[in-house]
Design a protein around this motif. Sequence first.
Motif, short mmCIF file in Angstrom:
data_model
loop_
_atom_site.label_atom_id
_atom_site.label_comp_id
_atom_site.label_asym_id
_atom_site.label_seq_id
_atom_site.Cartn_x
_atom_site.Cartn_y
_atom_site.Cartn_z
N GLN A 14 0.83 -1.20 0.00
CA GLN A 14 0.00 0.00 0.00
C GLN A 14 0.87 1.26 0.00
O GLN A 14 1.90 1.32 0.66
N CYS A 15 0.45 2.28 -0.74
CA CYS A 15 1.12 3.57 -0.71
C CYS A 15 0.06 4.68 -0.75
O CYS A 15 -1.13 4.40 -0.89
N ASN A 16 0.52 5.92 -0.66
CA ASN A 16 -0.40 7.05 -0.56
C ASN A 16 -0.68 7.65 -1.93
O ASN A 16 -0.38 8.82 -2.20
N GLY B 125 7.34 8.07 5.62
CA GLY B 125 6.10 8.25 6.37
C GLY B 125 5.86 7.23 7.44
O GLY B 125 4.78 7.20 8.03
N HIS C 173 3.07 9.13 -4.74
CA HIS C 173 3.90 8.54 -3.70
C HIS C 173 4.48 7.21 -4.20
O HIS C 173 5.66 6.91 -3.93
N ARG D 133 -6.34 9.09 -1.29
CA ARG D 133 -4.88 9.01 -1.31
C ARG D 133 -4.43 7.58 -1.09
O ARG D 133 -3.70 7.25 -0.15
N LEU D 134 -4.87 6.71 -1.98
CA LEU D 134 -4.59 5.29 -1.86
C LEU D 134 -4.02 4.77 -3.16
O LEU D 134 -4.61 4.95 -4.23
N PRO E 157 1.80 3.46 5.94
CA PRO E 157 0.70 4.07 5.19
C PRO E 157 -0.50 4.30 6.09
O PRO E 157 -0.74 3.50 7.01
N PRO E 158 -1.27 5.37 5.88
CA PRO E 158 -2.46 5.61 6.70
C PRO E 158 -3.54 4.59 6.38
O PRO E 158 -3.72 4.20 5.22
N SER F 141 -7.21 6.80 -7.56
CA SER F 141 -7.50 8.22 -7.69
C SER F 141 -8.28 8.54 -8.96
O SER F 141 -9.14 9.43 -8.95
#
Length: 462
Positions: free
Chosen positions: A162-164, A330, A168, A306-307, A333-334, A298
């Motif tokens: 996973q990234c933003n 970061g 990113h 933001r995935l 990832p969130p 996106s």
Amino acid sequence: MKDWQPDISKGSAPVYERLVTALEDDVRDGRLAPGDRLPPQRDLAHRLSLSVGTVSRAYVEAERRGFISSHVGRGSFVADRARPHAAPHDTGPLDMAHNVPPLDPAERWIGEGLSRVRQRADLGTAVNYAPPEGLASIREAGASWLKRRHGVTRATAEQVIQCNGGQHGLALAFAALARPGDTILCEAATYPGIRTLADHAGYRLQGVAMDARGIDPEALARCARETDAKVLVIIPTLQNPTTISLDAARRAEIIEVARAHDLMIVEDDAYRVFADAGAADCFADLAPERTLMVAGVSKAVAPGLRLGFLLPPDNEDIRDRLLLGIRAFGYSPPSLGGLVFSQWEQDGTADRIADEVIVESEARTQLASSILGKAMAVPGAGRSLHVWMPMPMLDAERLSARALRASIALTPPDGPIVDAVAPSGVRLCLGGLRSRDALEQALRDIAAMLTTAGGSAARGLV
């Protein structure tokens, strides 16, 4: 309008959403006029055999979208100048510079989607740091999305990271494969974000000449020999900005060159969801030993999540460098946006949003083609978030200046240009305007500018 009887029988959306859609349709088609008073919520609920809460929720959502206005003690009324898909920024400078999807589908579904996220047993995990590769449930959703919507047969939850978002992901990919000062090959005209990333991180970009089918294999081989580059970043579907989609034969030629010169391929697959049926296989499947795919949600679902997702080659060293980059940039990832998408992937909401975006994008692409005609290059798929108008650089700069004087913001013509051999022209982004009416007017204004003789500003535009 006490006898207003909306049709909520069609579709599988929640009932309140179908009621909002019926209201929008009746405003659009003139069955409801500005100033019409809507039935009291209790009366409409009784008439449609719904709960008052369902009708109340629909009225609140319709007011949020600007279709109705409510006044305590007086009731709810169709708003003056109510217009489907209108947004405040459609009345100011018209944004045709930012490549975003039509946002109405995601906005319609986000409330329902968030209510379902609240019921997830793993919601509490979002308050803590995630593993650098992301939560398992998010990676499972990502692998499913890549398989179904990007056609990547080798995508699994164990491989996906996973990234933003895509930008990113590109930063992580470049950092894992190159060092500042290294040369990275790309199309001679490319996504401006790649230029921004190279400028920031200190990579040297070398543009590779293109023809009508995309990046030229012979030029790619020559650039690889001359620069000793080891990384190629490529946008194979609906290339940004030219909208070229690489056919199967051209992809095979590029892979042959990459293997001969030991090039790693960073596949920016942002637009694959818009590809035609039967599109050529992705590089991640065709050359899995040397392809690092970057993809996200996106362009087809919601940029605000933001995935994004990375699918590295079967190379533990590269995977470890990607995870180290996540820790460095970061830490992890969130999770919250990822859990929203995971829920949407499970319950079909992501597909509903993407399908609506695709339908709207196809309509907008056809609209652009009908207005611009031969001035617009035929896109490499039946629908696209952006279209390309090839023209000499001087003409492109003049058009951009005229459009700006007419309050239409276009991508700067030199924004995508990496090398002098690049095709020149103007990219028009079709998704940023909420109203299709506003898009049509902007396209007609641009078409009129194209017919203006000479280099002076078109009459009436200043």
